[in-house]
Design an enzyme around this catalytic site. Structure first.
Site, PDB file in Angstrom:
ATOM      1  N   ASP A  17      -6.851  -2.270 -19.971  1.00 54.70           N
ATOM      2  CA  ASP A  17      -7.916  -2.417 -20.976  1.00 54.70           C
ATOM      3  C   ASP A  17      -9.154  -1.636 -20.534  1.00 54.70           C
ATOM      4  OD1 ASP A  17      -9.252  -3.210 -23.234  1.00 54.70           O
ATOM      5  OD2 ASP A  17      -9.623  -5.264 -22.565  1.00 54.70           O
ATOM      6  N   ASN A  23     -21.091 -12.450 -24.932  1.00 57.64           N
ATOM      7  CA  ASN A  23     -20.170 -13.356 -25.614  1.00 57.64           C
ATOM      8  C   ASN A  23     -19.063 -12.513 -26.229  1.00 57.64           C
ATOM      9  OD1 ASN A  23     -19.090 -15.657 -26.697  1.00 57.64           O
ATOM     10  ND2 ASN A  23     -20.425 -15.672 -28.500  1.00 57.64           N
TER      11      ASN A  23
END
EC number: 2.7.10.2
Length: 537
Positions: free
Chosen positions: A390, A279
Site C-alpha cells: 500500500d 482519521n
C-alpha cells in the site's frame, strides 16, 4: 600542529573518484542514524520471502558502525591494561523507566553488561548509580566516536542532507566512514559559490600503512583529531577551512526500553492519547505518550479491521525491520481495539504535507530528494524479501528537515473489510495498485515499484489524486489497454520516463528499488566527481 610530514613540492591533485555509477547503483546506500548504533542481527529467513527472488542475508551492525555477521557479544576492549573501557555520554538522556539511568552529555560510565544489544547496564562515575543506558548515546572516552564531528557509517547523500540543513554556515563539516574504501574516511564540507550556491564537497581521507591519515601526501597526521585541527586553522587546498562540526540529531532508539525490546505487547493503560492527528477508513492516528514521558504515535484500529492473531503474527516481522527510512514499530496492544505504537513524525503524512503544509513551496530538488529517501527505505524492504502492498504518499510520514519514512508496511494484507478485500471495492486504492495486483491479487515487490511510480506523480503535482477525472473502474480498464498518465506539468521528461519504467506491463521489466534509489540520489549530480581534487593540496 600534528603534521608528521610536509614536503615542499608542487601540490598533487587528488584523484577524482566515484563511488559508482547509475549502472552500479548498489554503491548508493543510506547509512544508519548519525550516531552509529547496534542492531541485534537477525537472519532474513525469519521474514517470509513474498517474492520470487533471493536477497542477501542481513548483517548486524557493530556498535560503532562497522559490519559484523553476528550480534555484539558484550565483550569490551581494554585500555592501558585496566580491563575497563570508560564511556562518555554524547547526549542528554532522560530515564523512561525505573530501570534506566538519566544522564547529561559528558557524563562518564563504566559498562557492566553489554549483552542486551541496544541497552547496556552501566554505572555512572558521576552519581554512582547503576541502570540501563541506550548504547548509541555513548562512546569510548577519547575515541573518534566521541568527537562532535564524527558521524560513523553515514552515506554520502545523508551527509549532504545534514550539512545543507538550514542554519549551517559555510565550513560546517563532518567525517564519516568511506563507502568504497575499507579503513578510509570521507571529509564532507558545506561550501558556497556564486555559481552553485550552497553545496557540499567531499574529500577522501586515506590511511597510511603505519596508521596515520592524509588527504594529500604532503600533509600526514598521526590521528584524525590532528588532521581536523590542521584544516580548522587553514584551508590548505580545501574549499575552505573547517569552521564548525555539523549538528548531530538525537539518535533513534528502536525500542521504548530494555524490557520492551523483547516484550513489546504493552498494557493499554501505559499509553495516553493526547492529540488526534488523522482519521482514516480503518481507524485514527494520535500523538500520545508512553509511561507519561515518551512521545509516540499511536494508530488505533476499528474493531473488526483485522484479526488480532494475524496482526500479532505480522507485527513479529514488522518489529524486526529496522532502517532509518522506515517508521520504527515500538510496541502493540493486540486486544481489540488494536493499538500500534510507533515513532512520532512531527510533520504528518506526506500527502497532507504536500497539499496543505510547507510542502506546497518545495522545489524539484527537494521533491526528488524525498523520493530518493522513500526509494532507500523500499530498497531495504526489497532486500529483506518483504512487500509493502500500500505504497502511496498517505503512508509516508515527514519529520523535521524533510526527512521521509515509510509507514504501514505489511498491514494491507491483514485488512478484512469486504469493501477492501474485493480489490475493486470503494476502500481499495486502485489508482496506486499495479494491474496484476488489482485484478489477480499478485502482490510482489514489483507491484510496489508500480505504486512508487504513482507516488512520484503525487510528489511533482503536490498531492494531486492520480488519474484526474477518472473513476476506479475507468482506471482499471484504461490501464489494461495500455494507458499511462502523461507527463505532469513542470515535470522533467527524464523523471516521467522513470515513472513509465515503473509502469511496465510485465512486472519483471520494472526497475528494482536499488536502481531507483541510485538514480534519484544522483539525479542532479550524475556529472560531478564523487570526490573533490582540491586546489592546492
Amino acid at each position: 600542529m600534528g603534521c608528521v610530514q610536509c614536503k615542499d613540492k608542487e601540490a598533487a591533485k587528488l584523484t577524482e573518484e566515484r563511488d559508482g555509477s547509475l549502472n552500479q547503483s548498489s554503491g548508493y546506500r543510506y547509512g544508519t542514524d548519525p550516531t552509529p548504533q547496534h542492531y541485534p542481527s537477525f537472519g532474513v529467513t525469519s521474514i517470509p520471502n513474498y517474492n520470487n527472488f533471493h536477497a542477501a542475508g542481513g548483517q548486524g551492525l557493530t556498535v560503532f558502525g562497522g559490519v559484523n555477521s553476528s550480534s555484539h557479544t558484550g565483550t569490551l576492549r581494554t585500555r592501558g591494561g585496566t580491563g575497563v573501557t570508560l564511556f562518555v555520554a554524547l547526549y542528554d538522556y532522560e530515564a523512561r523507566t525505573e530501570d534506566d539511568l538519566s544522564f547529561h552529555k559528558g557524563e562518564k560510565f563504566q559498562i557492566l553488561n553489554s549483552s542486551e544489544g541496544d541497552w547496556w547496564e552501566a554505572r555512572s562515575l558521576t552519581t554512582g548509580e547503576t541502570g540501563y543506558i541506550p548504547s548509541n548515546y555513548v562512546a569510548p572516552v577519547d575515541s573518534i566516536q566521541a568527537e562532535e564531528w564524527y558521524f560513523g557509517k553515514l552515506g554520502r547523500k545523508d551527509a549532504e542532507r545534514q550539512l545543507l540543513s538550514f542554519g549551517n554556515p559555510r565550513g560546517t563539516f563532518l567525517i564519516r566512514e568511506s563507502e568504497t574504501t575499507k579503513g578510509a574516511y570521507s571529509l564532507s564540507i558545506r561550501d558556497w559559490d556564486d555559481m552553485k550556491g550552497d553545496h557540499v564537497k567531499h574529500y577522501k581521507i586515506r590511511k597510511l600503512d603505519n596508521g596515520g591519515y592524509y588527504i594529500t601526501t604532503r600533509a600526514q597526521f598521526e590521528t584524525l583529531q590532528q588532521l581536523v585541527q590542521h584544516y580548522s586553522e587553514r584551508a590548505a587546498g580545501l574549499c575552505c577551512r573547517l569552521v564548525v562540526p555539523c549538528h548531530k540529531g538525537m539518535p533513534r532508539l528502536t525500542d521504548l526500553s530494555v524490557k520492551t525490546k523483547d516484550v513489546w505487547e504493552i498494557p493499554r493503560e501505559s499509553l495516553q492519547l493526547i492529540k488526534r492527528l488523522g482519521n482514516g477508513q480503518f481507524g485514527e492516528v494520535w500523538m500520545g505518550t508512553w509511561n507519561g514521558n515518551t512521545k509516540v504515535a499511536i494508530k488505533t484500529l476499528k474493531p473488526g479491521t483485522m484479526s488480532p492473531e494475524s496482526f500479532l503474527e505480522e507485527a513479529q516481522i514488522m518489529k524486526k525491520l529496522k532502517h532509518d527510512k522506515l517508521v520504527q514499530l515500538y510496541a502493540v496492544v493486540s486486544e481489540e481495539p488494536i493499538y500500534i505504537v510507533t515513532e512520532y513524525m512531527s510533520k504528518g503524512s506526506l500527502l497532507d504535507f504536500l497539499k496543505d503544509g510547507e510542502g506546497r513551496a518545495l522545489k524539484l530538488p527537494n521533491l526528488v530528494d524525498m523520493a530518493a529517501q522513500v526509494a532507500a527505505g523500499m530498497a531495504y524492504i526489497e532486500r529483506m524479501n518483504y512487500i509493502h502492498r500500500d505504497l502511496r504518499s498517505a503512508n509516508i510520514l515527514v519529520g523535521n528537515g524533510l526527512i521521509c519514512k515509510i509507514a504501514d508496511f505489511g498491514l494491507a494484507r491483514l485488512i478484512e473489510d469486504n469493501e477492501y478485500t474485493a480489490r475493486q471495492g470503494a476502500k481499495f486504492p486502485i489508482k496506486w495498485t499495479a494491474p496484476e495486483a488489482a485484478l489477480y491479487g499478485r502482490f510482489t515487490i514489483k507491484s510496489d515499484v508500480w505504486s512508487f511510480g504513482i507516488l512520484l506523480t503525487e510528489l511533482v503535482t503536490k498531492g494531486r489524486v492520480p488519474y484526474p477525472g477518472m473513476n476506479n473502474r475507468e482506471v482499471l480498464e484504461q490501464v489494461e489497454r495500455g494507458y499511462r498518465m502523461p507527463c505532469p506539468q513542470d515535470c522533467p521528461i527524464s523523471l516521467h520516463e522513470l515513472m513509465i519504467h515503473c509502469w511496465k506491463k510485465d512486472p519483471e521489466e520494472r526497475p528494482t528499488f536499488e536502481y531507483l534509489q541510485g538514480f534519484l540520489e544522483d539525479y542532479f549530480t550524475a556529472t560531478e566527481p564523487q570526490y573533490q581534487p582540491g586546489e592546492n593540496l
